[in-house]
Design an enzyme around this catalytic site. Structure first.
Site, PDB file in Angstrom:
ATOM      1  N   ASP A  33     -41.519 -23.149 -42.588  1.00 12.09           N
ATOM      2  CA  ASP A  33     -41.691 -24.112 -43.667  1.00 12.09           C
ATOM      3  C   ASP A  33     -40.807 -23.726 -44.855  1.00 12.09           C
ATOM      4  O   ASP A  33     -40.010 -22.794 -44.760  1.00 12.09           O
ATOM      5  CB  ASP A  33     -43.164 -24.194 -44.063  1.00 12.09           C
ATOM      6  CG  ASP A  33     -43.674 -22.888 -44.663  1.00 12.09           C
ATOM      7  OD1 ASP A  33     -43.050 -21.842 -44.411  1.00 12.09           O
ATOM      8  OD2 ASP A  33     -44.693 -22.913 -45.374  1.00 12.09           O
TER       9      ASP A  33
ATOM     10  N   SER B  30     -44.239 -25.133 -50.539  1.00 14.63           N
ATOM     11  CA  SER B  30     -44.417 -24.864 -49.111  1.00 14.63           C
ATOM     12  C   SER B  30     -43.902 -26.034 -48.272  1.00 14.63           C
ATOM     13  O   SER B  30     -42.723 -26.346 -48.294  1.00 14.63           O
ATOM     14  CB  SER B  30     -45.889 -24.559 -48.825  1.00 14.63           C
ATOM     15  OG  SER B  30     -46.094 -24.153 -47.500  1.00 14.63           O
TER      16      SER B  30
ATOM     17  N   ASP C 163     -41.100 -22.152 -47.728  1.00 12.72           N
ATOM     18  CA  ASP C 163     -41.075 -20.811 -48.315  1.00 12.72           C
ATOM     19  C   ASP C 163     -41.197 -19.699 -47.290  1.00 12.72           C
ATOM     20  O   ASP C 163     -41.371 -18.540 -47.649  1.00 12.72           O
ATOM     21  CB  ASP C 163     -42.160 -20.674 -49.388  1.00 12.72           C
ATOM     22  CG  ASP C 163     -43.567 -20.747 -48.827  1.00 12.72           C
ATOM     23  OD1 ASP C 163     -43.811 -21.584 -47.946  1.00 12.72           O
ATOM     24  OD2 ASP C 163     -44.438 -19.973 -49.280  1.00 12.72           O
TER      25      ASP C 163
ATOM     26  N   ASP D  92     -43.431 -18.801 -44.935  1.00 11.31           N
ATOM     27  CA  ASP D  92     -44.650 -18.067 -44.586  1.00 11.31           C
ATOM     28  C   ASP D  92     -45.387 -18.690 -43.407  1.00 11.31           C
ATOM     29  O   ASP D  92     -46.401 -18.148 -42.951  1.00 11.31           O
ATOM     30  CB  ASP D  92     -45.582 -17.916 -45.799  1.00 11.31           C
ATOM     31  CG  ASP D  92     -46.207 -19.224 -46.262  1.00 11.31           C
ATOM     32  OD1 ASP D  92     -45.757 -20.301 -45.831  1.00 11.31           O
ATOM     33  OD2 ASP D  92     -47.153 -19.164 -47.075  1.00 11.31           O
TER      34      ASP D  92
END
Length: 474
Positions: free
Chosen positions: A240, A99, A242, A244
């Site tokens: 960010d 992340s 990834d 999400d």
């Protein structure tokens, strides 16, 4: 290596090889033992752009294939896209990502065929991994080939997002996309252009750059402000690592708070129940026509709160975190079109909802922010702060009112305390200061609220200074 607020986390060097295979095997065995999957079922794997992610993904594929599962490689896709595809295919998923944390760390997010794992699942996977480890688990990479499904995964997510707004809804807006190393970078450009926006992409990097949307660094803010001025932008969006957690900045390059993005999205969806952690702005309760449920920090707790609301008979249930990631537990209707529940964090829905509001009201984002009149909130963290020191500090503050009063004496007098997650203190002058160790990294976080930006900045600086002083003396 341990589970934090969202998935397994650890140092990249520790996670590559045997460790990735160990936890993938533990997850696979848990699915089989709990009868959530059969040996020949499909499990899909996605990843972010970290240098360590491809090797970890291969390790997981090898381990899962060794248990008899079929595997599919979804490539570098946003986590919400992988989760949505998994729900459609009734397939478990693993997302290899750390992340927003630094590049020397990485992690794995796990999804059952019916959605994101919960805390009970985490405990069971941890126990299974420990049992495998005690039994002398060994792993030899076998370079198993997983079927490629990145295009199908991507297409389903594009279809979901192209129905959210009217055609041309963002026409007239010039929007910057700070691409850095997020897996959402190309999809963001594609979707915004489909809605009629003029898009300027900048800052693309082939080296992983950690971007924390809850505590945006001064370096990142400087990049955003320079781009806003250079290109004459109406807004800047990003995410960010990834994809999400959303990042939205106004026409001046100033980031909007993630919980404000969540609030805007809740109103966009006409949600009836909103589930959000205690760290989200205290003004949310009076900012919409919905009931608010507060939880601990982390998507598993938000998901559990949403599930409880659904079990109690509520409809129109959505959630969001202070980082801006929006989750939906109910199916919603947007423009008369169904929007399927996606109970995992998503950056695309809040980005599109916020830009749509700006376009429809023909107001700059800075004016929209001011119109909500929320308390001014700020947050930051002390990085590389030993976990043991965080634990000692929290134990000291919780030991008795005298300790807390002494710690906060230079800052203000205590009026009320919430111990839902960390220690959230309302001072007698109505300012709020909240101390909380990170759940997935050696970091100590501080959240504050005050009436003005200057007061919030001052309170945040004072709070971080008190943490440093206490750590140095203890």
């Amino acid at each position: 290596m341990k589970f934090g607020t969202s998935g397994l986390r650890g140092l990249s060097e520790d996670l590559k090889g045997r460790a990735s295979a160990l936890y993938a095997t533990a997850f696979g065995r848990y699915l089989l033992d709990s009868r959530r999957a059969q040996p020949s079922d499909l499990i899909m794997v996605g990843r972010d752009f970290r240098d360590s992610s491809p090797e970890m993904a291969e390790n997981c594929v090898d381990a899962l294939a060794g248990l008899g599962f079929r595997t599919a490689d979804c490539g570098t896709v946003p986590t919400p896209a992988l989760a949505l595809y998994g729900l459609q295919e009734r397939a478990a998923c693993l997302m290899i990502t750390g992340s927003h944390i630094p590049a020397d760390r990485n992690g794995i997010k796990f999804y059952r065929p019916d959605g994101e794992i919960d805390k009970d699942d985490e405990a069971a996977i941890t126990a299974a991994a420990a049992e495998l480890d005690r039994a002398g688990f060994s792993f030899t990479p076998g370079a198993k080939t997983a079927r490629g499904r990145s295009e199908e995964c991507r297409a389903l997510f594009v279809q979901r997002n192209t129905g959210l707004l009217e055609n041309g809804a963002l026409a007239g807006l010039t929007i910057g996309v700070y691409q850095h190393s997020t897996v959402a970078r190309d999809l963001l450009v594609e979707l915004l252009e489909q809605y009629g926006a003029t898009v300027i992409a900048f800052g693309r990097s082939e080296t992983f750059i950690p971007v924390d949307t809850e505590a945006v660094s001064e370096e990142t803010i400087a990049i955003l402000k320079n781009a806003a001025k250079q290109y004459g932008l109406d807004a800047i969006v990003s995410a960010d690592g990834d994809g999400d957690r959303p990042l939205v900045a106004d026409e001046n390059g100033q980031p909007l708070r993630g919980d404000l993005l969540g609030l805007i999205t809740a109103n966009f969806l006409d949600a009836k129940v909103v589930v959000t952690p205690v760290t989200s702005n205290s003004g949310i309760e009076s900012a919409g026509n919905f009931r608010v449920v507060r939880t601990r920090v982390g998507s598993p707790f938000v998901i559990a709160g949403m599930q409880d609301a659904r079990t109690a008979g509520s409809d129109g249930v959505a959630g969001f975190e202070a980082n801006g990631g929006v989750l939906t537990a109910s199916d919603f209707s947007v423009r008369g079109q169904p929007l399927r529940a996606l109970p995992t964090r998503d950056c695309f829905l809040p980005i599109l909802a916020t830009l749509s509001l700006a376009a429809s009201t023909k107001q700059p984002l800075s004016a929209l922010v001011a119109a909500y009149r929320l308390p001014v909130a700020a947050a930051d963290r002390l990085e590389n702060f030993p976990v043991e020191t965080s634990a000692r500090l929290m134990a000291y503050l919780r030991a008795g009112p005298e300790n807390l009063a002494t710690f906060l004496e230079p800052i203000g007098d205590v009026a009320a305390i919430s111990d839902i997650d960390g220690l959230r203190v309302t001072l007698k002058d109505r300012r709020i200061i909240h101390f909380r160790p990170s759940g997935n990294a050696p970091e100590m976080r501080c959240y504050v609220e005050a009436e003005t930006e200057a007061a919030a900045a001052g309170l945040l600086a004072d709070g971080l200074a008190r943490i440093r002083q206490w750590a140095a003396a203890n």
